[in-house]
Design a protein around this motif. Structure first.
Motif, PDB file in Angstrom:
ATOM      1  N   LEU A 115       0.830  -1.205   0.000  1.00  0.00           N
ATOM      2  CA  LEU A 115       0.000   0.000   0.000  1.00  0.00           C
ATOM      3  C   LEU A 115       0.865   1.255   0.000  1.00  0.00           C
ATOM      4  O   LEU A 115       0.549   2.229  -0.697  1.00  0.00           O
ATOM      5  CB  LEU A 115      -0.968   0.006   1.189  1.00  0.00           C
ATOM      6  N   GLN A 116       1.948   1.231   0.747  1.00  0.00           N
ATOM      7  CA  GLN A 116       2.866   2.368   0.750  1.00  0.00           C
ATOM      8  C   GLN A 116       3.505   2.535  -0.630  1.00  0.00           C
ATOM      9  O   GLN A 116       3.641   3.648  -1.135  1.00  0.00           O
ATOM     10  CB  GLN A 116       3.950   2.181   1.812  1.00  0.00           C
ATOM     11  N   ARG A 117       3.855   1.425  -1.290  1.00  0.00           N
ATOM     12  CA  ARG A 117       4.419   1.471  -2.640  1.00  0.00           C
ATOM     13  C   ARG A 117       3.415   2.094  -3.615  1.00  0.00           C
ATOM     14  O   ARG A 117       3.769   2.930  -4.439  1.00  0.00           O
ATOM     15  CB  ARG A 117       4.800   0.053  -3.061  1.00  0.00           C
ATOM     16  N   ILE A 141      -3.824  -1.684   8.651  1.00  0.00           N
ATOM     17  CA  ILE A 141      -4.165  -0.309   8.997  1.00  0.00           C
ATOM     18  C   ILE A 141      -3.375   0.124  10.226  1.00  0.00           C
ATOM     19  O   ILE A 141      -2.862   1.253  10.278  1.00  0.00           O
ATOM     20  CB  ILE A 141      -5.689  -0.162   9.218  1.00  0.00           C
ATOM     21  N   GLU A 142      -3.255  -0.767  11.206  1.00  0.00           N
ATOM     22  CA  GLU A 142      -2.478  -0.440  12.399  1.00  0.00           C
ATOM     23  C   GLU A 142      -1.021  -0.133  12.023  1.00  0.00           C
ATOM     24  O   GLU A 142      -0.410   0.789  12.565  1.00  0.00           O
ATOM     25  CB  GLU A 142      -2.543  -1.587  13.398  1.00  0.00           C
ATOM     26  N   LYS A 143      -0.457  -0.901  11.098  1.00  0.00           N
ATOM     27  CA  LYS A 143       0.936  -0.688  10.694  1.00  0.00           C
ATOM     28  C   LYS A 143       1.123   0.621   9.943  1.00  0.00           C
ATOM     29  O   LYS A 143       2.181   1.221   9.977  1.00  0.00           O
ATOM     30  CB  LYS A 143       1.421  -1.851   9.828  1.00  0.00           C
ATOM     31  N   LEU A 144       0.075   1.059   9.247  1.00  0.00           N
ATOM     32  CA  LEU A 144       0.174   2.284   8.448  1.00  0.00           C
ATOM     33  C   LEU A 144      -0.230   3.546   9.203  1.00  0.00           C
ATOM     34  O   LEU A 144      -0.013   4.639   8.707  1.00  0.00           O
ATOM     35  CB  LEU A 144      -0.698   2.156   7.182  1.00  0.00           C
ATOM     36  N   ALA A 145      -0.792   3.383  10.380  1.00  0.00           N
ATOM     37  CA  ALA A 145      -1.254   4.546  11.148  1.00  0.00           C
ATOM     38  C   ALA A 145      -0.118   5.545  11.331  1.00  0.00           C
ATOM     39  O   ALA A 145       0.976   5.184  11.762  1.00  0.00           O
ATOM     40  CB  ALA A 145      -1.805   4.104  12.502  1.00  0.00           C
ATOM     41  N   GLY A 146      -0.385   6.771  10.928  1.00  0.00           N
ATOM     42  CA  GLY A 146       0.582   7.832  11.105  1.00  0.00           C
ATOM     43  C   GLY A 146       1.639   7.931  10.009  1.00  0.00           C
ATOM     44  O   GLY A 146       2.496   8.787  10.039  1.00  0.00           O
TER      45      GLY A 146
END
Length: 147
Positions: A115-117, A141-146
């Protein structure tokens, strides 16, 4: 910028459009706040990148105000549901083999990285997923928070 507040201070409801062809891309570039890039479920990644670039070129000075959305048929490692054939027009096996961007596969960390890619590569910042996969996506979602 908060989608509920325009540059001139007027509040409005955000407009989301799905766009894939020349006319819908032009309309989305001119009017949409959020654009879901709509192509074949097996469209190569390069095609989605090209569409995002074309949308931003058409949008001109509005380009930075438009957010891109992606619809996911599935997330995680579970088998694809049978309805994907009707929704995508291809079998689950063909969808998997194509590397479709409508799938988000792997461990939570692998999915977060992907998702970051997608965000870095072509600006996708909204995702939607079938409710069947909400629990698979929650740790992502938890890993991407912030981030």
């Amino acid at each position: 910028m908060d989608h509920l507040e325009r540059l001139d201070g007027d509040r409005h409801t955000p407009v989301m459009l799905a766009a894939g062809g020349p006319r819908s891309l032009a309309l989305a570039a001119a009017r949409a706040d959020i654009v879901s890039l709509a192509k074949s479920a097996v469209a190569p990644r390069e095609e989605v990148v090209r569409l995002a670039r074309e949308l931003r070129e058409l949008a001109g000075p509005r380009a930075d105000d438009i957010e891109l959305a992606m619809n996911l048929f599935a997330a995680g490692t579970r088998e694809l549901p049978p309805w994907t054939k009707q929704a995508a027009g291809v079998t689950p096996e063909e969808l998997e083999a194509s590397g479709s961007l409508m799938l988000l596969r792997g461990t939570p960390q692998e999915m977060a990285d992907e998702l970051q890619r997608r965000r870095d590569e072509f600006g996708a910042s909204y995702i939607s997923v079938n409710a069947t996969y909400l629990e698979d996506l929650a740790p992502v979602i938890e890993k991407l928070a912030g981030r």
